[in-house]
Motif scaffolding. Structure first.
Motif, PDB file in Angstrom:
ATOM      1  N   HIS A 335       0.841  -1.198   0.000  1.00  0.00           N
ATOM      2  CA  HIS A 335       0.000   0.000   0.000  1.00  0.00           C
ATOM      3  C   HIS A 335       0.876   1.248   0.000  1.00  0.00           C
ATOM      4  O   HIS A 335       1.329   1.712   1.040  1.00  0.00           O
ATOM      5  CB  HIS A 335      -0.938   0.000   1.204  1.00  0.00           C
ATOM      6  CG  HIS A 335      -2.196  -0.759   0.971  1.00  0.00           C
ATOM      7  ND1 HIS A 335      -2.292  -2.122   1.141  1.00  0.00           N
ATOM      8  CD2 HIS A 335      -3.423  -0.349   0.537  1.00  0.00           C
ATOM      9  CE1 HIS A 335      -3.512  -2.530   0.856  1.00  0.00           C
ATOM     10  NE2 HIS A 335      -4.214  -1.474   0.483  1.00  0.00           N
ATOM     11  N   LEU A 336       1.067   1.792  -1.162  1.00  0.00           N
ATOM     12  CA  LEU A 336       1.866   3.002  -1.295  1.00  0.00           C
ATOM     13  C   LEU A 336       1.084   4.215  -0.788  1.00  0.00           C
ATOM     14  O   LEU A 336       1.647   5.140  -0.187  1.00  0.00           O
ATOM     15  CB  LEU A 336       2.265   3.193  -2.755  1.00  0.00           C
ATOM     16  CG  LEU A 336       3.481   4.045  -3.070  1.00  0.00           C
ATOM     17  CD1 LEU A 336       4.726   3.438  -2.464  1.00  0.00           C
ATOM     18  CD2 LEU A 336       3.647   4.209  -4.575  1.00  0.00           C
ATOM     19  N   PHE A 337      -0.234   4.204  -1.032  1.00  0.00           N
ATOM     20  CA  PHE A 337      -1.140   5.256  -0.542  1.00  0.00           C
ATOM     21  C   PHE A 337      -2.376   4.574   0.037  1.00  0.00           C
ATOM     22  O   PHE A 337      -2.930   3.658  -0.558  1.00  0.00           O
ATOM     23  CB  PHE A 337      -1.561   6.196  -1.675  1.00  0.00           C
ATOM     24  CG  PHE A 337      -0.438   7.010  -2.251  1.00  0.00           C
ATOM     25  CD1 PHE A 337      -0.162   8.279  -1.770  1.00  0.00           C
ATOM     26  CD2 PHE A 337       0.343   6.494  -3.265  1.00  0.00           C
ATOM     27  CE1 PHE A 337       0.884   9.021  -2.297  1.00  0.00           C
ATOM     28  CE2 PHE A 337       1.384   7.228  -3.810  1.00  0.00           C
ATOM     29  CZ  PHE A 337       1.671   8.490  -3.323  1.00  0.00           C
ATOM     30  N   GLY A 338      -2.806   5.073   1.218  1.00  0.00           N
ATOM     31  CA  GLY A 338      -4.029   4.583   1.826  1.00  0.00           C
ATOM     32  C   GLY A 338      -3.861   3.217   2.479  1.00  0.00           C
ATOM     33  O   GLY A 338      -2.749   2.815   2.817  1.00  0.00           O
ATOM     34  N   PRO A 339      -4.966   2.491   2.687  1.00  0.00           N
ATOM     35  CA  PRO A 339      -6.320   2.817   2.213  1.00  0.00           C
ATOM     36  C   PRO A 339      -7.010   3.875   3.072  1.00  0.00           C
ATOM     37  O   PRO A 339      -6.685   4.045   4.239  1.00  0.00           O
ATOM     38  CB  PRO A 339      -7.039   1.474   2.312  1.00  0.00           C
ATOM     39  CG  PRO A 339      -6.343   0.764   3.430  1.00  0.00           C
ATOM     40  CD  PRO A 339      -4.909   1.173   3.353  1.00  0.00           C
ATOM     41  N   SER A 340      -7.981   4.551   2.445  1.00  0.00           N
ATOM     42  CA  SER A 340      -8.753   5.588   3.130  1.00  0.00           C
ATOM     43  C   SER A 340     -10.220   5.473   2.725  1.00  0.00           C
ATOM     44  O   SER A 340     -10.525   5.425   1.542  1.00  0.00           O
ATOM     45  CB  SER A 340      -8.228   6.977   2.770  1.00  0.00           C
ATOM     46  OG  SER A 340      -9.088   7.986   3.253  1.00  0.00           O
TER      47      SER A 340
END
Length: 379
Positions: A335-340
Protein backbone atom coordinates in the motif's frame (compact mmCIF):
# COMPACT_ATOMS: atom_id res chain seq x y z
CA UNK A 1 -40.88 22.49 -33.12
CA UNK A 2 -38.08 22.99 -35.64
CA UNK A 3 -35.53 21.84 -33.06
CA UNK A 4 -37.63 18.76 -32.21
CA UNK A 5 -37.90 17.83 -35.89
CA UNK A 6 -34.16 18.32 -36.40
CA UNK A 7 -33.40 16.15 -33.33
CA UNK A 8 -35.79 13.45 -34.54
CA UNK A 9 -34.28 13.27 -38.03
CA UNK A 10 -30.58 13.87 -37.40
CA UNK A 11 -29.89 13.39 -33.70
CA UNK A 12 -31.42 11.43 -30.79
CA UNK A 13 -35.03 12.58 -30.89
CA UNK A 14 -36.69 13.16 -27.52
CA UNK A 15 -33.57 11.88 -25.76
CA UNK A 16 -31.43 14.70 -27.17
CA UNK A 17 -32.41 17.46 -24.68
CA UNK A 18 -31.41 15.17 -21.81
CA UNK A 19 -28.05 14.43 -23.44
CA UNK A 20 -27.53 18.20 -23.82
CA UNK A 21 -28.34 18.89 -20.15
CA UNK A 22 -25.01 19.71 -18.49
CA UNK A 23 -26.50 19.04 -15.07
CA UNK A 24 -26.96 15.35 -15.86
CA UNK A 25 -24.42 12.59 -15.31
CA UNK A 26 -26.68 9.54 -15.74
CA UNK A 27 -30.04 9.18 -17.49
CA UNK A 28 -32.31 6.36 -16.30
CA UNK A 29 -35.18 5.31 -18.60
CA UNK A 30 -37.34 2.74 -16.80
CA UNK A 31 -40.02 1.80 -19.29
CA UNK A 32 -41.37 4.47 -21.60
CA UNK A 33 -42.98 6.64 -18.92
CA UNK A 34 -40.43 6.90 -16.11
CA UNK A 35 -37.30 8.92 -16.83
CA UNK A 36 -34.92 10.24 -14.19
CA UNK A 37 -31.80 12.36 -14.39
CA UNK A 38 -29.02 11.75 -11.89
CA UNK A 39 -27.33 15.11 -11.52
CA UNK A 40 -23.68 15.85 -10.88
CA UNK A 41 -24.36 16.28 -7.16
CA UNK A 42 -25.82 12.77 -6.91
CA UNK A 43 -29.47 13.86 -6.64
CA UNK A 44 -32.19 12.67 -9.04
CA UNK A 45 -35.07 14.48 -10.72
CA UNK A 46 -37.90 13.11 -12.82
CA UNK A 47 -38.37 14.45 -16.35
CA UNK A 48 -40.72 13.93 -19.29
CA UNK A 49 -40.92 10.55 -21.07
CA UNK A 50 -38.81 9.95 -24.19
CA UNK A 51 -41.37 7.61 -25.81
CA UNK A 52 -45.14 7.08 -25.76
CA UNK A 53 -45.00 3.30 -25.33
CA UNK A 54 -42.60 0.47 -24.65
CA UNK A 55 -42.77 -0.60 -28.30
CA UNK A 56 -41.84 2.90 -29.44
CA UNK A 57 -38.87 2.91 -27.08
CA UNK A 58 -37.68 -0.46 -28.41
CA UNK A 59 -38.08 0.74 -32.01
CA UNK A 60 -36.01 3.82 -31.15
CA UNK A 61 -33.27 1.66 -29.62
CA UNK A 62 -33.24 -0.58 -32.70
CA UNK A 63 -32.90 2.52 -34.86
CA UNK A 64 -29.89 3.67 -32.83
CA UNK A 65 -28.34 0.20 -32.94
CA UNK A 66 -28.64 -0.13 -36.72
CA UNK A 67 -27.91 3.34 -38.02
CA UNK A 68 -24.13 2.98 -37.75
CA UNK A 69 -22.83 1.87 -41.13
CA UNK A 70 -19.45 0.77 -39.75
CA UNK A 71 -20.47 -0.96 -36.51
CA UNK A 72 -24.20 -1.81 -36.30
CA UNK A 73 -25.31 -3.77 -33.24
CA UNK A 74 -28.13 -6.30 -32.85
CA UNK A 75 -31.03 -5.68 -30.46
CA UNK A 76 -33.83 -8.23 -30.49
CA UNK A 77 -35.48 -10.93 -28.39
CA UNK A 78 -32.56 -13.23 -29.22
CA UNK A 79 -30.04 -10.47 -28.35
CA UNK A 80 -31.74 -8.61 -25.48
CA UNK A 81 -28.84 -6.31 -24.58
CA UNK A 82 -27.38 -3.28 -26.27
CA UNK A 83 -24.20 -1.31 -25.58
CA UNK A 84 -23.09 1.55 -27.81
CA UNK A 85 -21.60 5.01 -28.01
CA UNK A 86 -24.03 7.78 -28.84
CA UNK A 87 -23.26 10.78 -31.01
CA UNK A 88 -21.42 13.20 -28.76
CA UNK A 89 -19.71 10.46 -26.75
CA UNK A 90 -22.29 9.38 -24.17
CA UNK A 91 -22.48 5.64 -23.41
CA UNK A 92 -25.80 3.81 -23.69
CA UNK A 93 -26.70 0.46 -22.12
CA UNK A 94 -30.15 -1.00 -22.74
CA UNK A 95 -32.05 -4.23 -22.19
CA UNK A 96 -35.54 -5.50 -22.98
CA UNK A 97 -37.53 -8.74 -23.01
CA UNK A 98 -35.56 -10.02 -20.00
CA UNK A 99 -36.75 -7.19 -17.76
CA UNK A 100 -40.30 -6.18 -16.85
CA UNK A 101 -40.03 -3.17 -19.16
CA UNK A 102 -37.41 -1.77 -21.56
CA UNK A 103 -34.64 -0.23 -19.48
CA UNK A 104 -31.96 2.21 -20.59
CA UNK A 105 -29.09 3.91 -18.78
CA UNK A 106 -27.08 6.63 -20.49
CA UNK A 107 -23.80 7.79 -18.96
CA UNK A 108 -22.67 11.27 -19.97
CA UNK A 109 -18.90 11.79 -19.93
CA UNK A 110 -18.37 15.19 -18.33
CA UNK A 111 -14.55 15.25 -18.40
CA UNK A 112 -13.39 14.08 -21.83
CA UNK A 113 -10.16 15.98 -21.27
CA UNK A 114 -8.72 15.65 -17.77
CA UNK A 115 -5.40 15.78 -15.92
CA UNK A 116 -3.98 14.48 -12.66
CA UNK A 117 -3.46 18.06 -11.49
CA UNK A 118 -7.19 18.64 -11.96
CA UNK A 119 -7.87 15.63 -9.72
CA UNK A 120 -5.68 17.27 -7.07
CA UNK A 121 -7.48 20.60 -7.52
CA UNK A 122 -10.87 18.88 -7.14
CA UNK A 123 -9.69 17.28 -3.87
CA UNK A 124 -9.79 13.74 -5.31
CA UNK A 125 -6.13 12.78 -4.80
CA UNK A 126 -3.04 14.05 -3.01
CA UNK A 127 -0.17 15.83 -4.77
CA UNK A 128 2.25 12.98 -4.00
CA UNK A 129 -0.23 10.45 -5.40
CA UNK A 130 -0.54 12.44 -8.64
CA UNK A 131 3.25 12.70 -8.81
CA UNK A 132 3.70 8.94 -8.40
CA UNK A 133 1.02 8.02 -10.95
CA UNK A 134 2.46 10.42 -13.51
CA UNK A 135 5.89 8.82 -13.09
CA UNK A 136 4.41 5.31 -13.30
CA UNK A 137 2.76 6.16 -16.62
CA UNK A 138 5.92 7.72 -18.02
CA UNK A 139 7.91 4.71 -16.77
CA UNK A 140 5.55 2.41 -18.70
CA UNK A 141 4.21 0.58 -15.66
CA UNK A 142 0.96 -1.30 -16.27
CA UNK A 143 -1.95 0.12 -14.28
CA UNK A 144 -5.54 -0.93 -13.53
CA UNK A 145 -8.02 1.65 -12.24
CA UNK A 146 -10.70 -0.05 -10.11
CA UNK A 147 -13.77 1.13 -8.28
CA UNK A 148 -17.55 0.92 -8.00
CA UNK A 149 -19.86 2.07 -10.77
CA UNK A 150 -19.84 5.83 -11.45
CA UNK A 151 -16.67 6.34 -9.41
CA UNK A 152 -14.81 8.11 -12.23
CA UNK A 153 -12.66 5.24 -13.52
CA UNK A 154 -12.76 6.26 -17.18
CA UNK A 155 -12.18 9.90 -16.27
CA UNK A 156 -9.07 8.97 -14.29
CA UNK A 157 -7.91 6.81 -17.20
CA UNK A 158 -8.01 9.89 -19.44
CA UNK A 159 -6.02 11.84 -16.86
CA UNK A 160 -3.40 9.08 -16.73
CA UNK A 161 -3.24 8.97 -20.52
CA UNK A 162 -2.57 12.72 -20.52
CA UNK A 163 0.82 11.88 -18.93
CA UNK A 164 1.87 9.78 -21.92
CA UNK A 165 4.39 11.73 -24.03
CA UNK A 166 2.89 13.29 -27.15
CA UNK A 167 5.30 11.53 -29.49
CA UNK A 168 4.17 8.04 -28.50
CA UNK A 169 1.93 6.20 -30.99
CA UNK A 170 -1.10 4.95 -29.05
CA UNK A 171 -3.52 2.12 -29.72
CA UNK A 172 -6.79 1.86 -27.75
CA UNK A 173 -8.96 -1.27 -27.58
CA UNK A 174 -12.55 -0.93 -26.35
CA UNK A 175 -15.83 -2.82 -26.58
CA UNK A 176 -17.52 0.60 -26.95
CA UNK A 177 -15.63 3.85 -27.45
CA UNK A 178 -15.22 5.78 -24.19
CA UNK A 179 -11.67 7.11 -23.99
CA UNK A 180 -11.73 9.42 -27.05
CA UNK A 181 -7.99 10.00 -26.86
CA UNK A 182 -7.96 10.90 -30.55
CA UNK A 183 -10.16 13.93 -29.74
CA UNK A 184 -8.06 15.46 -26.96
CA UNK A 185 -5.25 16.77 -29.17
CA UNK A 186 -2.65 15.58 -26.66
CA UNK A 187 -1.18 12.92 -28.96
CA UNK A 188 -0.25 13.06 -32.60
CA UNK A 189 -1.22 9.50 -33.49
CA UNK A 190 -4.00 7.44 -31.86
CA UNK A 191 -5.37 4.29 -33.51
CA UNK A 192 -8.67 3.42 -31.82
CA UNK A 193 -10.09 -0.09 -32.22
CA UNK A 194 -13.69 -0.94 -31.25
CA UNK A 195 -15.04 -4.49 -30.99
CA UNK A 196 -17.89 -5.44 -33.32
CA UNK A 197 -20.45 -8.02 -32.12
CA UNK A 198 -21.48 -9.03 -35.65
CA UNK A 199 -24.98 -9.57 -36.99
CA UNK A 200 -26.82 -12.25 -38.88
CA UNK A 201 -25.79 -15.85 -39.49
CA UNK A 202 -23.87 -17.75 -36.81
CA UNK A 203 -20.82 -19.57 -38.16
CA UNK A 204 -19.37 -22.94 -37.21
CA UNK A 205 -17.20 -21.19 -34.63
CA UNK A 206 -20.30 -19.90 -32.85
CA UNK A 207 -19.70 -16.27 -33.83
CA UNK A 208 -22.04 -13.98 -35.72
CA UNK A 209 -21.04 -12.90 -39.20
CA UNK A 210 -18.76 -9.87 -39.12
CA UNK A 211 -17.84 -10.19 -35.43
CA UNK A 212 -14.48 -8.68 -34.46
CA UNK A 213 -13.20 -8.98 -30.90
CA UNK A 214 -10.51 -7.18 -28.94
CA UNK A 215 -8.09 -10.09 -29.13
CA UNK A 216 -8.16 -9.90 -32.92
CA UNK A 217 -7.66 -6.14 -32.72
CA UNK A 218 -4.64 -6.57 -30.44
CA UNK A 219 -3.10 -9.14 -32.75
CA UNK A 220 -3.53 -6.77 -35.71
CA UNK A 221 -2.06 -3.87 -33.74
CA UNK A 222 1.44 -5.34 -33.69
CA UNK A 223 1.79 -4.26 -37.33
CA UNK A 224 0.85 -0.63 -36.55
CA UNK A 225 4.15 0.48 -34.97
CA UNK A 226 2.51 1.30 -31.63
CA UNK A 227 4.42 2.52 -28.59
CA UNK A 228 1.59 1.73 -26.16
CA UNK A 229 -1.50 -0.49 -26.13
CA UNK A 230 -4.37 0.64 -23.89
CA UNK A 231 -7.25 -1.76 -23.22
CA UNK A 232 -10.48 -0.19 -21.93
CA UNK A 233 -12.94 -1.58 -19.42
CA UNK A 234 -12.51 -5.20 -18.25
CA UNK A 235 -15.80 -6.99 -17.62
CA UNK A 236 -15.03 -10.55 -18.75
CA UNK A 237 -12.79 -12.52 -21.07
CA UNK A 238 -11.24 -9.36 -22.51
CA UNK A 239 -8.93 -9.56 -19.47
CA UNK A 240 -6.71 -11.79 -21.63
CA UNK A 241 -6.38 -8.95 -24.13
CA UNK A 242 -5.31 -6.73 -21.21
CA UNK A 243 -2.77 -9.33 -20.02
CA UNK A 244 -1.29 -9.69 -23.52
CA UNK A 245 -0.97 -5.91 -23.81
CA UNK A 246 0.70 -5.69 -20.40
CA UNK A 247 3.06 -8.55 -21.21
CA UNK A 248 4.22 -6.54 -24.21
CA UNK A 249 5.84 -4.15 -21.75
CA UNK A 250 4.33 -1.04 -23.28
CA UNK A 251 2.72 0.28 -20.11
CA UNK A 252 -0.92 -0.61 -20.65
CA UNK A 253 -3.86 0.85 -18.73
CA UNK A 254 -7.32 -0.62 -18.05
CA UNK A 255 -10.33 -0.25 -15.74
CA UNK A 256 -12.52 -2.72 -13.87
CA UNK A 257 -15.28 -2.76 -11.25
CA UNK A 258 -14.17 -3.74 -7.75
CA UNK A 259 -14.71 -2.72 -4.13
CA UNK A 260 -11.01 -2.66 -3.19
CA UNK A 261 -7.59 -3.15 -4.72
CA UNK A 262 -7.37 -6.74 -3.50
CA UNK A 263 -10.90 -7.40 -4.73
CA UNK A 264 -9.75 -6.13 -8.13
CA UNK A 265 -7.18 -8.95 -8.25
CA UNK A 266 -9.88 -11.51 -7.46
CA UNK A 267 -12.20 -9.96 -10.05
CA UNK A 268 -9.57 -10.13 -12.79
CA UNK A 269 -8.78 -13.75 -11.91
CA UNK A 270 -12.48 -14.61 -12.17
CA UNK A 271 -12.70 -12.86 -15.54
CA UNK A 272 -9.64 -14.78 -16.78
CA UNK A 273 -11.15 -18.12 -15.73
CA UNK A 274 -14.24 -17.38 -17.85
CA UNK A 275 -12.07 -18.22 -20.88
CA UNK A 276 -12.53 -21.94 -20.14
CA UNK A 277 -11.58 -24.86 -17.98
CA UNK A 278 -7.98 -24.75 -19.20
CA UNK A 279 -7.46 -21.51 -17.26
CA UNK A 280 -6.78 -22.32 -13.63
CA UNK A 281 -6.71 -19.87 -10.76
CA UNK A 282 -2.97 -20.46 -10.43
CA UNK A 283 -2.35 -19.64 -14.10
CA UNK A 284 -4.47 -16.48 -13.94
CA UNK A 285 -2.69 -15.29 -10.77
CA UNK A 286 0.73 -16.04 -12.24
CA UNK A 287 -0.08 -13.99 -15.34
CA UNK A 288 -1.53 -11.05 -13.42
CA UNK A 289 1.20 -10.92 -10.78
CA UNK A 290 3.80 -11.01 -13.52
CA UNK A 291 2.48 -8.13 -15.64
CA UNK A 292 0.19 -5.91 -13.52
CA UNK A 293 2.18 -3.37 -11.49
CA UNK A 294 -0.22 -0.81 -9.96
CA UNK A 295 -3.88 -0.80 -8.91
CA UNK A 296 -5.53 2.57 -8.30
CA UNK A 297 -8.74 2.16 -6.30
CA UNK A 298 -11.49 4.79 -6.40
CA UNK A 299 -14.42 5.34 -4.06
CA UNK A 300 -17.55 7.49 -4.09
CA UNK A 301 -20.34 8.65 -1.78
CA UNK A 302 -23.19 11.14 -1.74
CA UNK A 303 -23.01 13.49 1.26
CA UNK A 304 -26.02 15.40 2.61
CA UNK A 305 -24.96 18.99 3.26
CA UNK A 306 -26.26 21.15 6.17
CA UNK A 307 -28.46 23.20 3.80
CA UNK A 308 -30.21 20.03 2.60
CA UNK A 309 -28.37 19.85 -0.73
CA UNK A 310 -26.34 16.86 -1.83
CA UNK A 311 -22.71 16.62 -2.86
CA UNK A 312 -21.19 13.72 -4.78
CA UNK A 313 -17.65 12.99 -3.64
CA UNK A 314 -15.09 10.83 -5.46
CA UNK A 315 -11.54 10.10 -4.39
CA UNK A 316 -8.55 7.82 -4.79
CA UNK A 317 -8.88 5.55 -1.76
CA UNK A 318 -5.75 3.41 -2.23
CA UNK A 319 -2.81 2.85 -4.56
CA UNK A 320 -1.04 -0.49 -4.35
CA UNK A 321 2.03 -1.91 -6.05
CA UNK A 322 1.52 -5.50 -7.23
CA UNK A 323 4.38 -8.00 -7.20
CA UNK A 324 4.67 -11.80 -7.32
CA UNK A 325 4.21 -13.24 -3.85
CA UNK A 326 4.28 -16.49 -1.94
CA UNK A 327 3.04 -19.55 -3.76
CA UNK A 328 -0.17 -19.96 -1.75
CA UNK A 329 -1.44 -16.43 -2.40
CA UNK A 330 0.34 -15.78 -5.67
CA UNK A 331 0.83 -12.02 -5.27
CA UNK A 332 1.95 -9.35 -2.81
CA UNK A 333 0.41 -5.89 -2.41
CA UNK A 334 2.27 -2.88 -1.02
CA UNK A 335 0.00 0.00 0.00
CA UNK A 336 1.87 3.00 -1.30
CA UNK A 337 -1.14 5.26 -0.54
CA UNK A 338 -4.03 4.58 1.83
CA UNK A 339 -6.32 2.82 2.21
CA UNK A 340 -8.75 5.59 3.13
CA UNK A 341 -12.52 5.31 3.42
CA UNK A 342 -13.24 8.99 3.95
CA UNK A 343 -11.12 10.99 1.51
CA UNK A 344 -8.04 11.04 -0.70
CA UNK A 345 -5.44 8.46 0.31
CA UNK A 346 -2.23 9.81 1.80
CA UNK A 347 1.26 8.42 1.36
CA UNK A 348 1.79 5.49 3.74
CA UNK A 349 5.59 5.50 3.77
CA UNK A 350 5.55 1.78 2.83
CA UNK A 351 7.46 2.05 -0.40
CA UNK A 352 8.38 -0.94 -2.53
CA UNK A 353 12.06 -0.82 -3.51
CA UNK A 354 11.25 -0.90 -7.21
CA UNK A 355 9.29 2.35 -6.87
CA UNK A 356 12.61 4.14 -6.40
CA UNK A 357 13.44 3.23 -10.01
CA UNK A 358 10.75 5.72 -11.05
CA UNK A 359 12.89 8.67 -9.96
CA UNK A 360 14.33 8.71 -13.49
CA UNK A 361 10.74 9.29 -14.70
CA UNK A 362 10.15 12.17 -12.30
CA UNK A 363 8.95 10.48 -9.09
CA UNK A 364 9.71 12.92 -6.24
CA UNK A 365 10.77 10.80 -3.26
CA UNK A 366 11.00 13.87 -0.98
CA UNK A 367 7.42 14.89 -1.79
CA UNK A 368 6.23 11.36 -1.03
CA UNK A 369 8.12 11.12 2.26
CA UNK A 370 6.98 14.58 3.38
CA UNK A 371 3.36 13.55 2.86
CA UNK A 372 3.93 10.27 4.70
CA UNK A 373 5.56 12.09 7.64
CA UNK A 374 2.80 14.67 7.85
CA UNK A 375 5.12 17.48 6.78
CA UNK A 376 3.38 17.98 3.44
CA UNK A 377 -0.16 17.78 2.19
CA UNK A 378 -2.71 17.12 4.95
CA UNK A 379 -5.90 16.68 2.89
Amino acid sequence: MAQAIFDAVFRLGRLQPLIDDDRAENIFILGHDRVLLQLVDGSRIRVDPVADSGDELIDFLRFLANRSESNPRPFSESTPRLHLKLDGGARLAATAWVTSSPTVVVRRHRHKVDTLSAWVDRGCMSPACADFLAAAVRGKWSIVVAGPMSAGKTTLMRALCAEIPREEVLGTFETEYELFLHETGRHDIVVDWEARPGMGEIGADGRAAGAFDLDEALNDSYRFALDRQIVGEIRGREVWTMIKAMESGTGSLSTTHAASAEAAIRKLVTCAMEAGGHVTRELALEKLAGCLEVIVQLNRRVVLMPDGSQQLQRWVSEVVVVEPGEREKGYALTHLFGPSGTGPARASGLMSERCKDLTVDGFDLDLYQAEADGRGWQG
